[in-house]
Design an enzyme around this catalytic site. Structure first.
Site, PDB file in Angstrom:
ATOM      1  N   LEU A  93     -16.369  11.345   9.047  1.00 41.12           N
ATOM      2  CA  LEU A  93     -16.494  11.393   7.578  1.00 41.12           C
ATOM      3  C   LEU A  93     -17.253  10.189   7.040  1.00 41.12           C
ATOM      4  O   LEU A  93     -17.265   9.116   7.658  1.00 41.12           O
ATOM      5  CB  LEU A  93     -15.107  11.494   6.922  1.00 41.12           C
ATOM      6  N   LYS A 102     -22.940   1.339  -0.444  1.00 43.39           N
ATOM      7  CA  LYS A 102     -23.524   2.604  -0.881  1.00 43.39           C
ATOM      8  C   LYS A 102     -22.735   3.120  -2.068  1.00 43.39           C
ATOM      9  O   LYS A 102     -21.681   2.542  -2.413  1.00 43.39           O
ATOM     10  CB  LYS A 102     -23.555   3.614   0.256  1.00 43.39           C
ATOM     11  N   ARG A 160     -17.216  -3.936   2.735  1.00 45.35           N
ATOM     12  CA  ARG A 160     -17.384  -4.490   4.080  1.00 45.35           C
ATOM     13  C   ARG A 160     -18.854  -4.463   4.512  1.00 45.35           C
ATOM     14  O   ARG A 160     -19.497  -3.416   4.491  1.00 45.35           O
ATOM     15  CB  ARG A 160     -16.508  -3.701   5.080  1.00 45.35           C
ATOM     16  N   THR A 196     -10.926  -1.176  13.792  1.00 45.08           N
ATOM     17  CA  THR A 196     -11.497  -1.705  15.044  1.00 45.08           C
ATOM     18  C   THR A 196     -12.675  -2.617  14.674  1.00 45.08           C
ATOM     19  O   THR A 196     -13.831  -2.303  14.959  1.00 45.08           O
ATOM     20  CB  THR A 196     -11.981  -0.552  15.964  1.00 45.08           C
ATOM     21  N   CYS A 201     -18.865   0.632   9.161  1.00 52.03           N
ATOM     22  CA  CYS A 201     -19.103   1.277  10.467  1.00 52.03           C
ATOM     23  C   CYS A 201     -20.370   0.810  11.186  1.00 52.03           C
ATOM     24  O   CYS A 201     -20.287   0.270  12.292  1.00 52.03           O
ATOM     25  CB  CYS A 201     -19.109   2.783  10.304  1.00 52.03           C
ATOM     26  N   ALA A 253     -35.875   4.203   2.857  1.00 48.07           N
ATOM     27  CA  ALA A 253     -35.914   2.737   2.993  1.00 48.07           C
ATOM     28  C   ALA A 253     -35.045   2.095   1.912  1.00 48.07           C
ATOM     29  O   ALA A 253     -34.868   2.648   0.836  1.00 48.07           O
ATOM     30  CB  ALA A 253     -37.352   2.263   2.873  1.00 48.07           C
ATOM     31  N   GLY A 254     -34.505   0.940   2.220  1.00 51.77           N
ATOM     32  CA  GLY A 254     -33.633   0.243   1.267  1.00 51.77           C
ATOM     33  C   GLY A 254     -33.216  -1.100   1.817  1.00 51.77           C
ATOM     34  O   GLY A 254     -33.878  -1.646   2.713  1.00 51.77           O
ATOM     35  N   LYS A 295       0.832  -1.198   0.000  1.00 51.84           N
ATOM     36  CA  LYS A 295       0.000   0.000   0.000  1.00 51.84           C
ATOM     37  C   LYS A 295       0.876   1.260   0.000  1.00 51.84           C
ATOM     38  O   LYS A 295       0.666   2.197  -0.760  1.00 51.84           O
ATOM     39  CB  LYS A 295      -0.890  -0.018   1.260  1.00 51.84           C
ATOM     40  N   GLU A 333     -17.707   7.654   3.720  1.00 47.87           N
ATOM     41  CA  GLU A 333     -17.070   7.240   2.473  1.00 47.87           C
ATOM     42  C   GLU A 333     -17.893   7.789   1.317  1.00 47.87           C
ATOM     43  O   GLU A 333     -19.117   7.848   1.390  1.00 47.87           O
ATOM     44  CB  GLU A 333     -16.999   5.713   2.400  1.00 47.87           C
TER      45      GLU A 333
HETATM   46  P1  NAD Z   1      -9.058   0.564   7.070  1.00 50.27           P
HETATM   47  O1  NAD Z   1      -9.140  -0.873   7.317  1.00 50.27           O
HETATM   48  O2  NAD Z   1      -9.413   1.116   5.718  1.00 50.27           O
HETATM   49  O3  NAD Z   1      -7.566   1.076   7.385  1.00 50.27           O
HETATM   50  C1  NAD Z   1      -6.850   0.715   8.526  1.00 50.27           C
HETATM   51  C2  NAD Z   1      -5.368   0.674   8.140  1.00 50.27           C
HETATM   52  O4  NAD Z   1      -4.589   0.496   9.309  1.00 50.27           O
HETATM   53  C3  NAD Z   1      -5.007  -0.490   7.221  1.00 50.27           C
HETATM   54  O5  NAD Z   1      -4.414   0.016   6.032  1.00 50.27           O
HETATM   55  C4  NAD Z   1      -3.998  -1.317   8.043  1.00 50.27           C
HETATM   56  O6  NAD Z   1      -2.988  -1.906   7.250  1.00 50.27           O
HETATM   57  C5  NAD Z   1      -3.456  -0.250   8.966  1.00 50.27           C
HETATM   58  N1  NAD Z   1      -2.821  -0.765  10.201  1.00 50.27           N
HETATM   59  C6  NAD Z   1      -3.327  -1.655  11.087  1.00 50.27           C
HETATM   60  N2  NAD Z   1      -2.441  -1.855  12.095  1.00 50.27           N
HETATM   61  C7  NAD Z   1      -1.367  -1.067  11.833  1.00 50.27           C
HETATM   62  C8  NAD Z   1      -0.136  -0.824  12.492  1.00 50.27           C
HETATM   63  N3  NAD Z   1       0.194  -1.463  13.627  1.00 50.27           N
HETATM   64  N4  NAD Z   1       0.732   0.036  11.946  1.00 50.27           N
HETATM   65  C9  NAD Z   1       0.433   0.676  10.798  1.00 50.27           C
HETATM   66  N5  NAD Z   1      -0.723   0.503  10.119  1.00 50.27           N
HETATM   67  C10 NAD Z   1      -1.613  -0.369  10.639  1.00 50.27           C
HETATM   68  O7  NAD Z   1      -9.941   1.263   8.194  1.00 50.27           O
HETATM   69  P2  NAD Z   1     -10.824   2.601   8.085  1.00 50.27           P
HETATM   70  O8  NAD Z   1     -12.070   2.351   7.332  1.00 50.27           O
HETATM   71  O9  NAD Z   1      -9.946   3.732   7.688  1.00 50.27           O
HETATM   72  O10 NAD Z   1     -11.240   2.757   9.629  1.00 50.27           O
HETATM   73  C11 NAD Z   1     -10.299   3.061  10.625  1.00 50.27           C
HETATM   74  C12 NAD Z   1     -11.056   3.428  11.900  1.00 50.27           C
HETATM   75  O11 NAD Z   1     -11.829   4.611  11.672  1.00 50.27           O
HETATM   76  C13 NAD Z   1     -12.057   2.387  12.375  1.00 50.27           C
HETATM   77  O12 NAD Z   1     -12.094   2.402  13.776  1.00 50.27           O
HETATM   78  C14 NAD Z   1     -13.376   2.891  11.817  1.00 50.27           C
HETATM   79  O13 NAD Z   1     -14.486   2.466  12.581  1.00 50.27           O
HETATM   80  C15 NAD Z   1     -13.203   4.381  11.929  1.00 50.27           C
HETATM   81  N6  NAD Z   1     -14.015   5.148  10.980  1.00 50.27           N
HETATM   82  C16 NAD Z   1     -14.150   4.716   9.696  1.00 50.27           C
HETATM   83  C17 NAD Z   1     -14.896   5.479   8.788  1.00 50.27           C
HETATM   84  C18 NAD Z   1     -15.085   5.008   7.362  1.00 50.27           C
HETATM   85  O14 NAD Z   1     -15.951   5.556   6.680  1.00 50.27           O
HETATM   86  N7  NAD Z   1     -14.329   4.037   6.876  1.00 50.27           N
HETATM   87  C19 NAD Z   1     -15.492   6.672   9.210  1.00 50.27           C
HETATM   88  C20 NAD Z   1     -15.307   7.100  10.522  1.00 50.27           C
HETATM   89  C21 NAD Z   1     -14.551   6.332  11.397  1.00 50.27           C
END
Ligand code: NAD
Length: 432
Positions: free
Chosen positions: A153, A324, A331, A86, A263, A255-256, A35, A155
Protein backbone atom coordinates in the site's frame (compact mmCIF):
# COMPACT_ATOMS: atom_id res chain seq x y z
CA UNK A 1 -11.20 -15.30 10.89
CA UNK A 2 -9.55 -14.05 14.07
CA UNK A 3 -6.65 -11.76 13.26
CA UNK A 4 -4.11 -9.85 15.32
CA UNK A 5 -2.09 -6.99 13.89
CA UNK A 6 1.06 -6.27 15.93
CA UNK A 7 2.02 -2.65 15.34
CA UNK A 8 -0.79 -0.19 14.68
CA UNK A 9 0.99 2.25 12.38
CA UNK A 10 0.32 3.04 8.71
CA UNK A 11 0.39 -0.62 7.69
CA UNK A 12 -1.05 -2.34 10.78
CA UNK A 13 -3.91 0.09 11.27
CA UNK A 14 -4.93 0.33 7.62
CA UNK A 15 -4.75 -3.40 6.94
CA UNK A 16 -6.37 -4.23 10.29
CA UNK A 17 -9.29 -1.91 9.64
CA UNK A 18 -9.72 -3.18 6.08
CA UNK A 19 -9.61 -6.83 7.22
CA UNK A 20 -12.27 -6.08 9.84
CA UNK A 21 -14.39 -4.40 7.19
CA UNK A 22 -14.20 -7.65 5.21
CA UNK A 23 -15.90 -9.42 8.15
CA UNK A 24 -12.93 -10.64 10.22
CA UNK A 25 -12.46 -10.12 13.95
CA UNK A 26 -9.33 -8.00 14.30
CA UNK A 27 -7.32 -6.90 17.32
CA UNK A 28 -4.82 -4.13 16.57
CA UNK A 29 -2.03 -4.19 19.14
CA UNK A 30 0.48 -1.47 19.84
CA UNK A 31 2.98 -0.90 22.63
CA UNK A 32 2.16 2.80 22.49
CA UNK A 33 -0.46 3.15 25.21
CA UNK A 34 -1.49 6.67 24.19
CA UNK A 35 -2.05 5.58 20.59
CA UNK A 36 -4.29 2.72 21.70
CA UNK A 37 -6.26 4.90 24.14
CA UNK A 38 -6.78 7.52 21.43
CA UNK A 39 -7.91 4.91 18.90
CA UNK A 40 -10.49 3.65 21.39
CA UNK A 41 -11.79 7.23 21.58
CA UNK A 42 -11.90 7.47 17.77
CA UNK A 43 -8.77 9.65 17.52
CA UNK A 44 -6.77 8.43 14.52
CA UNK A 45 -2.97 8.83 14.85
CA UNK A 46 -2.28 9.29 11.13
CA UNK A 47 -3.69 11.29 8.24
CA UNK A 48 -5.10 8.86 5.70
CA UNK A 49 -8.17 9.77 3.64
CA UNK A 50 -11.23 7.67 4.57
CA UNK A 51 -9.55 5.88 7.49
CA UNK A 52 -11.43 7.52 10.38
CA UNK A 53 -14.92 6.58 9.12
CA UNK A 54 -13.91 2.95 8.59
CA UNK A 55 -12.27 2.71 12.03
CA UNK A 56 -15.40 4.10 13.67
CA UNK A 57 -17.74 1.82 11.72
CA UNK A 58 -15.86 -1.39 12.53
CA UNK A 59 -15.07 -0.40 16.12
CA UNK A 60 -18.80 0.18 16.72
CA UNK A 61 -19.58 -3.18 15.07
CA UNK A 62 -17.19 -4.79 17.56
CA UNK A 63 -15.17 -6.38 14.75
CA UNK A 64 -12.21 -4.12 15.47
CA UNK A 65 -10.52 -3.86 18.86
CA UNK A 66 -7.41 -2.11 20.11
CA UNK A 67 -5.07 -3.39 22.79
CA UNK A 68 -1.65 -3.02 24.38
CA UNK A 69 -1.70 -6.62 25.58
CA UNK A 70 0.22 -8.53 22.93
CA UNK A 71 0.19 -11.94 24.62
CA UNK A 72 -3.55 -11.99 25.27
CA UNK A 73 -4.32 -10.72 21.74
CA UNK A 74 -2.11 -13.38 20.16
CA UNK A 75 -3.75 -16.11 22.26
CA UNK A 76 -7.18 -15.07 21.00
CA UNK A 77 -6.15 -15.01 17.31
CA UNK A 78 -5.41 -17.56 14.59
CA UNK A 79 -3.42 -15.34 12.22
CA UNK A 80 -0.83 -12.89 13.53
CA UNK A 81 0.46 -10.10 11.29
CA UNK A 82 3.74 -8.46 12.33
CA UNK A 83 3.51 -4.83 11.18
CA UNK A 84 6.19 -3.13 13.29
CA UNK A 85 8.84 -0.75 11.97
CA UNK A 86 12.03 -1.85 10.20
CA UNK A 87 14.00 1.43 10.12
CA UNK A 88 17.57 1.83 8.92
CA UNK A 89 20.15 0.85 11.56
CA UNK A 90 21.76 3.77 13.41
CA UNK A 91 25.05 3.11 11.61
CA UNK A 92 23.22 3.48 8.28
CA UNK A 93 23.83 -0.10 7.19
CA UNK A 94 20.82 -2.27 6.59
CA UNK A 95 17.52 -2.73 8.37
CA UNK A 96 17.22 -2.66 12.14
CA UNK A 97 15.19 -5.79 12.83
CA UNK A 98 15.11 -5.48 16.62
CA UNK A 99 11.36 -4.68 16.67
CA UNK A 100 10.64 -7.77 14.54
CA UNK A 101 12.71 -10.13 16.66
CA UNK A 102 11.32 -8.71 19.92
CA UNK A 103 7.83 -9.44 18.64
CA UNK A 104 8.86 -12.99 17.63
CA UNK A 105 10.11 -13.56 21.20
CA UNK A 106 6.92 -12.12 22.72
CA UNK A 107 4.62 -14.09 20.44
CA UNK A 108 6.10 -17.50 21.12
CA UNK A 109 4.89 -17.72 24.72
CA UNK A 110 1.25 -17.41 23.53
CA UNK A 111 1.28 -20.23 20.98
CA UNK A 112 -0.69 -23.14 22.41
CA UNK A 113 -2.55 -24.11 19.21
CA UNK A 114 -1.73 -23.72 15.50
CA UNK A 115 -1.08 -20.11 14.44
CA UNK A 116 0.07 -18.46 11.25
CA UNK A 117 2.68 -15.78 11.89
CA UNK A 118 2.97 -13.34 9.00
CA UNK A 119 5.52 -10.60 8.39
CA UNK A 120 3.75 -7.73 6.68
CA UNK A 121 6.61 -5.44 7.63
CA UNK A 122 9.25 -5.07 4.93
CA UNK A 123 12.07 -7.39 5.99
CA UNK A 124 15.31 -8.49 4.31
CA UNK A 125 15.42 -11.89 2.70
CA UNK A 126 15.99 -14.69 5.29
CA UNK A 127 14.30 -12.77 8.13
CA UNK A 128 11.44 -15.30 8.03
CA UNK A 129 14.01 -18.09 8.60
CA UNK A 130 15.27 -16.23 11.68
CA UNK A 131 11.74 -15.65 13.05
CA UNK A 132 11.03 -19.37 12.61
CA UNK A 133 14.24 -20.18 14.48
CA UNK A 134 13.37 -17.85 17.38
CA UNK A 135 9.86 -19.25 17.79
CA UNK A 136 10.91 -22.88 17.41
CA UNK A 137 13.30 -22.48 20.36
CA UNK A 138 10.18 -22.62 22.57
CA UNK A 139 7.37 -23.98 20.37
CA UNK A 140 6.97 -27.13 18.28
CA UNK A 141 7.16 -26.41 14.53
CA UNK A 142 3.82 -28.23 14.16
CA UNK A 143 2.12 -25.39 16.02
CA UNK A 144 3.07 -22.49 13.76
CA UNK A 145 3.88 -21.44 10.24
CA UNK A 146 5.92 -18.34 9.40
CA UNK A 147 4.85 -16.57 6.20
CA UNK A 148 5.98 -13.50 4.29
CA UNK A 149 3.10 -11.37 3.01
CA UNK A 150 4.64 -8.01 2.09
CA UNK A 151 2.40 -4.98 1.95
CA UNK A 152 2.40 -2.74 -1.12
CA UNK A 153 0.00 0.00 0.00
CA UNK A 154 0.96 3.61 -0.58
CA UNK A 155 0.34 6.27 2.05
CA UNK A 156 -2.37 8.64 0.86
CA UNK A 157 -4.01 5.86 -1.18
CA UNK A 158 -3.70 3.19 1.48
CA UNK A 159 -7.35 2.15 1.80
CA UNK A 160 -7.79 1.83 -1.94
CA UNK A 161 -4.46 0.04 -2.37
CA UNK A 162 -5.31 -2.48 0.33
CA UNK A 163 -8.77 -3.18 -1.05
CA UNK A 164 -7.80 -3.26 -4.74
CA UNK A 165 -4.17 -4.43 -4.78
CA UNK A 166 -2.45 -5.31 -8.05
CA UNK A 167 -1.19 -8.46 -6.39
CA UNK A 168 -1.16 -10.37 -3.13
CA UNK A 169 2.13 -12.14 -2.49
CA UNK A 170 2.15 -15.07 -0.08
CA UNK A 171 5.54 -16.57 0.70
CA UNK A 172 5.09 -20.04 2.14
CA UNK A 173 5.73 -23.65 1.16
CA UNK A 174 3.03 -24.87 3.55
CA UNK A 175 -0.09 -25.89 1.56
CA UNK A 176 -2.49 -25.71 4.50
CA UNK A 177 -1.29 -22.20 5.36
CA UNK A 178 -1.54 -21.12 1.76
CA UNK A 179 -5.16 -22.33 1.55
CA UNK A 180 -6.13 -20.47 4.73
CA UNK A 181 -4.55 -17.25 3.44
CA UNK A 182 -6.10 -17.61 -0.01
CA UNK A 183 -9.43 -17.87 1.75
CA UNK A 184 -8.67 -14.80 3.91
CA UNK A 185 -7.88 -12.76 0.81
CA UNK A 186 -10.68 -14.24 -1.34
CA UNK A 187 -12.84 -11.04 -1.22
CA UNK A 188 -9.92 -9.12 -2.79
CA UNK A 189 -9.10 -11.89 -5.27
CA UNK A 190 -12.71 -11.89 -6.46
CA UNK A 191 -12.38 -8.14 -7.14
CA UNK A 192 -9.46 -8.83 -9.49
CA UNK A 193 -6.32 -8.95 -7.31
CA UNK A 194 -3.74 -11.46 -8.56
CA UNK A 195 -2.71 -13.96 -5.88
CA UNK A 196 0.76 -15.46 -6.07
CA UNK A 197 2.25 -18.09 -3.85
CA UNK A 198 6.05 -18.13 -3.72
CA UNK A 199 8.75 -19.31 -1.37
CA UNK A 200 9.09 -17.19 1.75
CA UNK A 201 12.45 -15.81 0.66
CA UNK A 202 11.11 -14.88 -2.78
CA UNK A 203 8.21 -12.96 -1.21
CA UNK A 204 10.64 -11.02 0.99
CA UNK A 205 12.77 -10.16 -2.01
CA UNK A 206 9.81 -9.21 -4.25
CA UNK A 207 9.00 -6.35 -1.87
CA UNK A 208 12.54 -4.94 -1.74
CA UNK A 209 13.10 -5.37 -5.46
CA UNK A 210 9.82 -3.56 -6.22
CA UNK A 211 10.69 -0.59 -4.01
CA UNK A 212 14.25 -0.42 -5.32
CA UNK A 213 12.96 -0.48 -8.89
CA UNK A 214 10.48 2.34 -8.28
CA UNK A 215 13.18 4.40 -6.54
CA UNK A 216 15.41 3.78 -9.56
CA UNK A 217 12.70 5.02 -11.94
CA UNK A 218 12.29 8.26 -9.97
CA UNK A 219 16.05 8.79 -9.75
CA UNK A 220 16.45 8.09 -13.45
CA UNK A 221 13.99 10.78 -14.48
CA UNK A 222 15.46 13.20 -11.89
CA UNK A 223 18.87 12.83 -13.57
CA UNK A 224 17.32 13.27 -17.02
CA UNK A 225 15.72 16.45 -15.63
CA UNK A 226 19.20 17.71 -14.69
CA UNK A 227 20.25 17.25 -18.31
CA UNK A 228 17.09 18.93 -19.61
CA UNK A 229 17.91 22.04 -17.57
CA UNK A 230 21.19 22.40 -19.48
CA UNK A 231 19.75 21.95 -22.99
CA UNK A 232 16.46 23.88 -22.92
CA UNK A 233 14.22 20.82 -23.03
CA UNK A 234 11.20 20.29 -20.80
CA UNK A 235 11.47 17.02 -18.85
CA UNK A 236 7.68 16.76 -18.84
CA UNK A 237 7.86 16.09 -22.59
CA UNK A 238 10.39 13.34 -21.92
CA UNK A 239 8.20 11.76 -19.23
CA UNK A 240 5.20 11.73 -21.54
CA UNK A 241 7.20 10.46 -24.51
CA UNK A 242 8.83 7.68 -22.50
CA UNK A 243 5.80 6.80 -20.40
CA UNK A 244 3.62 6.07 -23.41
CA UNK A 245 5.85 3.09 -24.14
CA UNK A 246 3.92 0.34 -22.35
CA UNK A 247 7.20 -1.42 -21.54
CA UNK A 248 8.17 1.65 -19.50
CA UNK A 249 4.89 3.13 -18.20
CA UNK A 250 4.28 6.68 -17.02
CA UNK A 251 4.04 6.11 -13.25
CA UNK A 252 7.00 7.09 -11.05
CA UNK A 253 8.43 8.94 -14.03
CA UNK A 254 7.83 12.49 -12.81
CA UNK A 255 10.88 14.56 -11.95
CA UNK A 256 10.88 16.31 -8.58
CA UNK A 257 12.79 16.54 -5.30
CA UNK A 258 14.69 13.61 -3.82
CA UNK A 259 12.45 10.63 -3.13
CA UNK A 260 11.65 10.34 0.56
CA UNK A 261 9.13 8.76 2.87
CA UNK A 262 9.24 5.83 5.22
CA UNK A 263 10.03 3.20 2.58
CA UNK A 264 12.23 4.00 -0.44
CA UNK A 265 15.25 5.50 1.38
CA UNK A 266 15.43 2.75 4.01
CA UNK A 267 14.51 -0.09 1.66
CA UNK A 268 17.10 0.78 -0.99
CA UNK A 269 19.78 0.91 1.72
CA UNK A 270 18.59 -2.38 3.19
CA UNK A 271 18.63 -4.29 -0.10
CA UNK A 272 22.11 -2.94 -0.94
CA UNK A 273 23.30 -4.27 2.43
CA UNK A 274 21.62 -7.61 1.76
CA UNK A 275 23.49 -7.75 -1.55
CA UNK A 276 26.79 -7.16 0.28
CA UNK A 277 25.90 -9.80 2.87
CA UNK A 278 25.50 -12.37 0.10
CA UNK A 279 28.57 -11.05 -1.79
CA UNK A 280 26.54 -9.55 -4.64
CA UNK A 281 27.24 -5.99 -5.68
CA UNK A 282 23.88 -4.29 -6.34
CA UNK A 283 25.67 -1.42 -8.06
CA UNK A 284 22.60 0.08 -9.76
CA UNK A 285 20.78 0.42 -6.44
CA UNK A 286 23.91 1.80 -4.77
CA UNK A 287 24.21 4.56 -7.34
CA UNK A 288 20.49 5.33 -7.02
CA UNK A 289 21.01 5.87 -3.29
CA UNK A 290 23.97 8.16 -3.93
CA UNK A 291 22.19 10.15 -6.63
CA UNK A 292 19.14 10.62 -4.42
CA UNK A 293 21.27 11.69 -1.46
CA UNK A 294 22.88 14.35 -3.67
CA UNK A 295 19.57 15.60 -5.01
CA UNK A 296 18.63 17.89 -2.10
CA UNK A 297 22.05 19.61 -2.22
CA UNK A 298 21.65 20.01 -5.95
CA UNK A 299 18.24 21.67 -5.53
CA UNK A 300 19.63 23.85 -2.73
CA UNK A 301 22.37 24.98 -5.11
CA UNK A 302 19.67 25.93 -7.61
CA UNK A 303 17.91 27.95 -4.92
CA UNK A 304 21.14 29.81 -4.07
CA UNK A 305 21.59 30.62 -7.77
CA UNK A 306 17.98 31.83 -8.08
CA UNK A 307 18.56 34.24 -5.20
CA UNK A 308 22.00 35.25 -6.51
CA UNK A 309 23.63 33.69 -3.47
CA UNK A 310 21.82 36.07 -1.14
CA UNK A 311 19.76 34.00 1.22
CA UNK A 312 20.16 36.22 4.30
CA UNK A 313 16.78 37.67 5.38
CA UNK A 314 15.07 36.36 2.25
CA UNK A 315 11.50 35.24 2.91
CA UNK A 316 11.16 31.72 1.60
CA UNK A 317 7.84 29.92 1.63
CA UNK A 318 7.45 26.14 1.47
CA UNK A 319 4.10 24.86 0.26
CA UNK A 320 3.92 21.34 1.61
CA UNK A 321 6.67 19.69 3.63
CA UNK A 322 5.65 16.02 3.64
CA UNK A 323 7.38 13.71 1.17
CA UNK A 324 4.20 13.41 -0.87
CA UNK A 325 0.59 14.55 -0.86
CA UNK A 326 -2.25 13.01 1.16
CA UNK A 327 -0.06 11.92 4.04
CA UNK A 328 1.24 13.54 7.21
CA UNK A 329 4.34 11.32 7.17
CA UNK A 330 7.54 13.37 7.45
CA UNK A 331 9.98 10.45 7.52
CA UNK A 332 12.92 11.19 5.20
CA UNK A 333 11.10 14.05 3.48
CA UNK A 334 13.57 16.24 1.55
CA UNK A 335 12.21 19.33 3.37
CA UNK A 336 13.87 18.03 6.55
CA UNK A 337 17.33 18.71 5.15
CA UNK A 338 16.46 21.66 2.91
CA UNK A 339 14.73 23.91 5.44
CA UNK A 340 17.54 23.83 8.07
CA UNK A 341 20.14 24.48 5.34
CA UNK A 342 18.28 27.59 4.19
CA UNK A 343 17.85 28.77 7.80
CA UNK A 344 21.60 28.32 8.36
CA UNK A 345 22.26 30.71 5.49
CA UNK A 346 19.96 33.30 7.07
CA UNK A 347 16.72 32.54 5.23
CA UNK A 348 13.38 33.16 6.94
CA UNK A 349 11.01 30.29 6.30
CA UNK A 350 7.23 30.26 6.31
CA UNK A 351 5.63 26.94 5.58
CA UNK A 352 2.14 25.66 5.11
CA UNK A 353 1.14 22.01 5.03
CA UNK A 354 -2.44 20.77 4.86
CA UNK A 355 -1.63 18.22 7.60
CA UNK A 356 -0.54 20.94 10.02
CA UNK A 357 2.54 22.05 11.92
CA UNK A 358 5.51 19.67 12.11
CA UNK A 359 7.58 18.82 15.19
CA UNK A 360 10.63 18.47 12.95
CA UNK A 361 10.84 22.28 12.61
CA UNK A 362 9.67 23.30 16.10
CA UNK A 363 13.13 23.96 17.46
CA UNK A 364 14.37 25.88 14.41
CA UNK A 365 14.70 29.63 14.66
CA UNK A 366 13.11 31.59 11.81
CA UNK A 367 10.78 28.79 10.74
CA UNK A 368 7.11 29.67 11.07
CA UNK A 369 4.07 27.55 10.34
CA UNK A 370 1.20 29.39 8.66
CA UNK A 371 -2.40 28.27 9.00
CA UNK A 372 -3.21 28.89 5.33
CA UNK A 373 -1.63 29.34 1.91
CA UNK A 374 -2.38 33.05 1.74
CA UNK A 375 -0.54 33.87 4.97
CA UNK A 376 2.36 31.58 4.08
CA UNK A 377 3.14 33.15 0.73
CA UNK A 378 2.50 36.81 1.64
CA UNK A 379 5.60 38.96 1.04
CA UNK A 380 7.71 36.01 -0.10
CA UNK A 381 10.87 36.43 -2.13
CA UNK A 382 10.76 32.78 -3.11
CA UNK A 383 7.87 30.33 -3.06
CA UNK A 384 8.75 26.64 -3.25
CA UNK A 385 6.08 24.10 -4.14
CA UNK A 386 7.55 21.10 -2.37
CA UNK A 387 4.59 18.70 -2.22
CA UNK A 388 1.94 18.08 -4.85
CA UNK A 389 -1.26 18.73 -2.88
CA UNK A 390 -4.35 19.48 -4.97
CA UNK A 391 -4.92 22.73 -3.09
CA UNK A 392 -1.66 24.11 -4.50
CA UNK A 393 -2.79 23.67 -8.09
CA UNK A 394 -4.78 26.86 -8.55
CA UNK A 395 -3.19 29.63 -6.50
CA UNK A 396 -3.41 33.28 -7.45
CA UNK A 397 0.22 33.99 -6.52
CA UNK A 398 0.30 37.61 -7.66
CA UNK A 399 -2.71 38.56 -5.58
CA UNK A 400 -1.38 36.89 -2.41
CA UNK A 401 2.25 38.00 -2.59
CA UNK A 402 1.07 41.58 -3.17
CA UNK A 403 3.33 44.08 -4.86
CA UNK A 404 6.59 42.30 -4.43
CA UNK A 405 8.81 40.65 -7.02
CA UNK A 406 9.02 36.95 -6.26
CA UNK A 407 10.29 33.70 -7.73
CA UNK A 408 8.11 30.59 -7.92
CA UNK A 409 10.14 27.36 -7.76
CA UNK A 410 7.75 24.58 -8.67
CA UNK A 411 9.50 21.36 -7.62
CA UNK A 412 6.50 19.31 -8.77
CA UNK A 413 5.95 20.94 -12.17
CA UNK A 414 2.32 21.58 -11.29
CA UNK A 415 2.09 24.77 -13.33
CA UNK A 416 2.70 25.39 -17.02
CA UNK A 417 5.87 27.43 -17.63
CA UNK A 418 4.18 29.08 -20.65
CA UNK A 419 1.11 30.16 -18.69
CA UNK A 420 3.31 31.47 -15.88
CA UNK A 421 5.33 33.46 -18.41
CA UNK A 422 2.10 34.96 -19.77
CA UNK A 423 1.22 36.01 -16.22
CA UNK A 424 4.70 37.54 -15.92
CA UNK A 425 5.58 35.32 -12.98
CA UNK A 426 9.26 34.48 -12.55
CA UNK A 427 8.68 30.74 -12.73
CA UNK A 428 11.24 27.95 -12.46
CA UNK A 429 10.28 24.31 -12.73
CA UNK A 430 12.25 21.09 -12.46
CA UNK A 431 13.96 20.00 -15.65
CA UNK A 432 12.85 22.89 -17.78
P1 NAD B 1 4.91 2.76 11.88
O1 NAD B 1 6.14 3.24 12.51
O2 NAD B 1 3.87 3.73 11.42
O3 NAD B 1 4.17 1.74 12.88
C1 NAD B 1 4.82 0.72 13.57
C2 NAD B 1 4.08 0.53 14.90
O4 NAD B 1 4.59 -0.62 15.56
C3 NAD B 1 4.28 1.69 15.88
O5 NAD B 1 3.01 2.21 16.24
C4 NAD B 1 4.98 1.04 17.09
O6 NAD B 1 4.59 1.60 18.32
C5 NAD B 1 4.53 -0.40 16.94
N1 NAD B 1 5.38 -1.39 17.63
C6 NAD B 1 6.72 -1.53 17.56
N2 NAD B 1 7.12 -2.57 18.33
C7 NAD B 1 6.00 -3.10 18.88
C8 NAD B 1 5.74 -4.18 19.76
N3 NAD B 1 6.74 -4.93 20.26
N4 NAD B 1 4.48 -4.43 20.13
C9 NAD B 1 3.46 -3.69 19.65
N5 NAD B 1 3.63 -2.65 18.80
C10 NAD B 1 4.89 -2.36 18.43
O7 NAD B 1 5.37 1.83 10.67
P2 NAD B 1 4.65 1.62 9.25
O8 NAD B 1 4.86 2.78 8.37
O9 NAD B 1 3.27 1.11 9.47
O10 NAD B 1 5.57 0.43 8.67
C11 NAD B 1 5.57 -0.85 9.24
C12 NAD B 1 6.31 -1.79 8.29
O11 NAD B 1 5.59 -1.88 7.05
C13 NAD B 1 7.71 -1.35 7.91
O12 NAD B 1 8.51 -2.49 7.74
C14 NAD B 1 7.51 -0.66 6.57
O13 NAD B 1 8.67 -0.70 5.76
C15 NAD B 1 6.42 -1.50 5.96
N6 NAD B 1 5.61 -0.79 4.96
C16 NAD B 1 5.24 0.51 5.18
C17 NAD B 1 4.44 1.16 4.23
C18 NAD B 1 4.04 2.61 4.44
O14 NAD B 1 3.57 3.22 3.48
N7 NAD B 1 4.19 3.18 5.62
C19 NAD B 1 4.02 0.48 3.09
C20 NAD B 1 4.39 -0.85 2.91
C21 NAD B 1 5.18 -1.48 3.87
Amino acid sequence: MKLCMIGTGYVGLVSGVCFSDLGNDVICVDRDNKKVKNLEKGIIPIYEPGLDELVLKNYKNNRLKFSTNLKESVSKSDIIFICVGTPTKKNGNGADLSQIYNVAKEVRSSIKKFKIIITKSTVPVTTGDEIEKIISQKVSKKLFSVVSNPEFLREGEAMRDFTYPDRIVIGTNNKKTNNILKNLYSPLISKGAKYINTSRRAAELIKYSSNAFLATKITFINEIANLCEKIDVNVEDISIGMGLDTRIGSRFLRAGPAYGGSCFPKDTKAIATTGDKFKTNLSVIKSVIKSNENRSSLLLKRIFEMLNGKIKNKKICFLGVTFKANTDDMRDSSSISMIPSLVKKGGKINYYDPTGEKNEFNKLKNVVFSQDIKTAIKDSDLIIIHTEWNEFKNINFKEHVKNKKFILFDMRNIYSPIKMKDKKINYIGIGC
